[in-house]
Design an enzyme around this catalytic site. Structure first.
Site, PDB file in Angstrom:
ATOM      1  N   ASP A 138       6.601   3.080 -12.552  1.00  0.00           N
ATOM      2  CA  ASP A 138       5.311   2.445 -12.434  1.00  0.00           C
ATOM      3  C   ASP A 138       5.432   1.320 -13.326  1.00  0.00           C
ATOM      4  OD1 ASP A 138       2.453   1.733 -11.814  1.00  0.00           O
ATOM      5  OD2 ASP A 138       2.946   3.602 -10.440  1.00  0.00           O
ATOM      6  N   HIS A 170      -2.456   0.889 -13.686  1.00  0.00           N
ATOM      7  CA  HIS A 170      -1.896   1.530 -12.802  1.00  0.00           C
ATOM      8  C   HIS A 170      -1.111   2.732 -12.883  1.00  0.00           C
ATOM      9  CE1 HIS A 170       0.474   1.811  -8.915  1.00  0.00           C
ATOM     10  NE2 HIS A 170      -0.452   1.549  -8.205  1.00  0.00           N
ATOM     11  N   ASN A 270      -0.085  -0.958   1.594  1.00  0.00           N
ATOM     12  CA  ASN A 270      -1.424  -1.346   1.885  1.00  0.00           C
ATOM     13  C   ASN A 270      -1.763  -2.585   2.814  1.00  0.00           C
ATOM     14  OD1 ASN A 270      -2.161   0.717   0.098  1.00  0.00           O
ATOM     15  ND2 ASN A 270      -2.365  -0.605  -1.616  1.00  0.00           N
ATOM     16  N   ALA A 281       9.090   2.907   1.090  1.00  0.00           N
ATOM     17  CA  ALA A 281       8.289   3.872   2.361  1.00  0.00           C
ATOM     18  C   ALA A 281       9.275   4.080   3.516  1.00  0.00           C
ATOM     19  CB  ALA A 281       7.107   3.027   2.718  1.00  0.00           C
ATOM     20  N   VAL A 286      12.882  10.034   1.140  1.00  0.00           N
ATOM     21  CA  VAL A 286      11.704  10.033   0.453  1.00  0.00           C
ATOM     22  C   VAL A 286      10.428  10.645   1.160  1.00  0.00           C
ATOM     23  CG1 VAL A 286      12.274   8.152  -0.877  1.00  0.00           C
ATOM     24  CG2 VAL A 286      10.668   7.696   1.019  1.00  0.00           C
ATOM     25  N   SER A 350      -1.245   3.815  -3.206  1.00  0.00           N
ATOM     26  CA  SER A 350      -0.643   4.045  -4.738  1.00  0.00           C
ATOM     27  C   SER A 350      -1.634   5.449  -5.136  1.00  0.00           C
ATOM     28  CB  SER A 350      -0.989   3.155  -5.765  1.00  0.00           C
ATOM     29  OG  SER A 350      -0.091   2.055  -5.861  1.00  0.00           O
TER      30      SER A 350
END
Length: 407
Positions: A138, A170, A270, A281, A286, A350
């Site tokens: 991150d 974040h 998002n 994604a 994952v 997130s």
């Protein structure tokens, strides 16, 4: 938990980036330089090949990858990239891409995930730490945050700046949701006191190149004997195919890291879009997490919206969706740690992803030999569908909502 430290494809070719590649400054020769990721054959020596290519082509080296994949990143002209691609030791060359954090603006997720009922989490105000290691790939983590168990020896900076310290906030927020201490101060995480490894791949603006992210994955893979779970609350444009066959270096790196035993949890994104259009994604290897709007930590709906205008107990209005989503977790108005030793409330997938990463950490703490696939299956089997559906759900499939009460 921390332990003792310790393909052949076709001829190389330049391939299109899956996200916009940034153009660079003009080189002394007048040729415009661009960031590229060079993926080598599995028997190639990355440092020596990278150095050779740099000398021969005037390339400015970035990261050198040796664990998740063989290769390197560099800035060079398009002509130089084409020459590099013709080297028989090169599998392919792709323009670098850009990923950004998947945060919006701010939930109550520990209660909704029933983390306070977990016999492993033991949330009771006593600082008993879950013996597990989680990499936060991150913006870094506040290295001195009093509410986080930051594993300083595991810090890695693949981005700008001089350290893995968080200049954005974040990454610290993500780390807090995963493992903030159960110490009667600030917030508490799903797996309180888990050792969080700061792997900084995004800059202070929350942006980073795919090459930086691969550097982080490469680092995690090198420590796969120590790190059980990795969270990636970030994403860029892209798509999935069989591992490595779409000539996607980040996918190849994640595939090998998962094969080394690390469970990856990632944000769905998002964009109110199909997660299949976004990476990581879209990757099957994952655990992809969408976001639930929850304003009181309880099922049933009806709670008034707080920091974000949405409908309680439904899929968040910004959340990506689709067949690639494996789990849902709270992701709206989440309170957690922040940079500078502080706290903040923000929203996004997130924020949903680290709830699941914390759940994966709880499971691995008591099932240390579980494979990433077994972790995903356990999380899905323990989940619930006790939320309002199909209200606002674009894909007509009810995802399982995270619940860690039995972990």
């Amino acid at each position: 938990m921390r332990k003792t430290l310790g393909v052949a494809l076709l001829t190389g070719a330049v391939v299109a980036a899956t996200a916009a590649g940034a153009t660079g400054a003009t080189a002394a020769s007048g040729a415009e330089t661009t960031g590229y990721i060079v993926v080598l054959r599995s028997d190639a020596d990355s440092p020596s090949v990278a150095a050779e290519h740099s000398r021969a082509n005037g390339a400015a080296l970035g990261h050198v990858y040796q664990h998740a994949l063989r290769g390197y990143s560099a800035r060079m002209s398009a002509a130089a990239a084409a020459r590099v691609a013709r080297d028989p030791r090169v599998l392919f060359v792709q323009p670098d891409g850009v990923a950004t954090v998947a945060a919006q603006t701010t939930p109550t997720g520990i209660n909704r995930a029933d983390a306070e009922l977990s016999p492993t989490a033991k949330i009771n105000g006593v600082d008993e730490r879950v013996d597990v290691d989680v990499a936060v790939i991150d913006t870094g983590i506040d290295l001195t945050h009093p509410d986080l168990n930051v594993y300083l020896a595991g810090a890695k900076n693949c981005s700008t700046g001089a350290s893995a310290n968080d200049g954005n906030g974040h990454g610290s927020h993500v780390a807090g949701t995963i493992g903030a201490l159960d110490n009667n101060a600030g917030a508490v995480g799903v797996a309180p006191g888990a050792r969080v490894w700061p792997v900084r791949v995004l800059n202070n603006a929350g942006s980073g190149r795919f090459s930086d992210i691969i550097c982080g994955i490469d680092y995690v893979t090198a420590h796969a004997s120590e790190i059980e779970v990795a969270n990636m609350s970030l994403g860029g444009s892209g798509s999935d195919s069989a591992c490595g066959s779409n000539r996607d270096a980040m996918h190849e790196a994640i595939c090998r890291s998962v094969a080394a035993g690390v469970t990856y949890v990632v944000a769905a994104g998002n964009e109110t879009d199909n997660a299949a259009n976004h990476v990581p994604a879209a990757y099957d290897e994952v655990i992809t997490v969408s976001a639930l709007a929850d304003f009181n930590g309880l099922p049933g709906g009806g709670a008034a919206a707080t920091c974000h205008s949405d409908v309680d107990d439904t899929i968040a209005d910004f959340s990506n969706f689709g067949a690639d989503v494996d789990l849902m977790a709270p992701g709206v108005c989440i309170y957690s740690a922040w940079k500078g030793g502080g706290y903040s409330t923000i929203s996004g997938t997130s924020m949903a992803s680290p709830h699941v990463a914390g759940g994966a950490a709880l499971y691995k703490a008591t099932n240390p030999t579980a494979t990433p696939g077994a972790v995903k299956s356990a999380l899905q089997a323990a989940g619930t569908t006790a939320y309002s559906w199909p209200a606002g759900d674009p894909d007509g499939v009810q995802e399982t909502l995270l619940n860690v009460a039995t972990f």
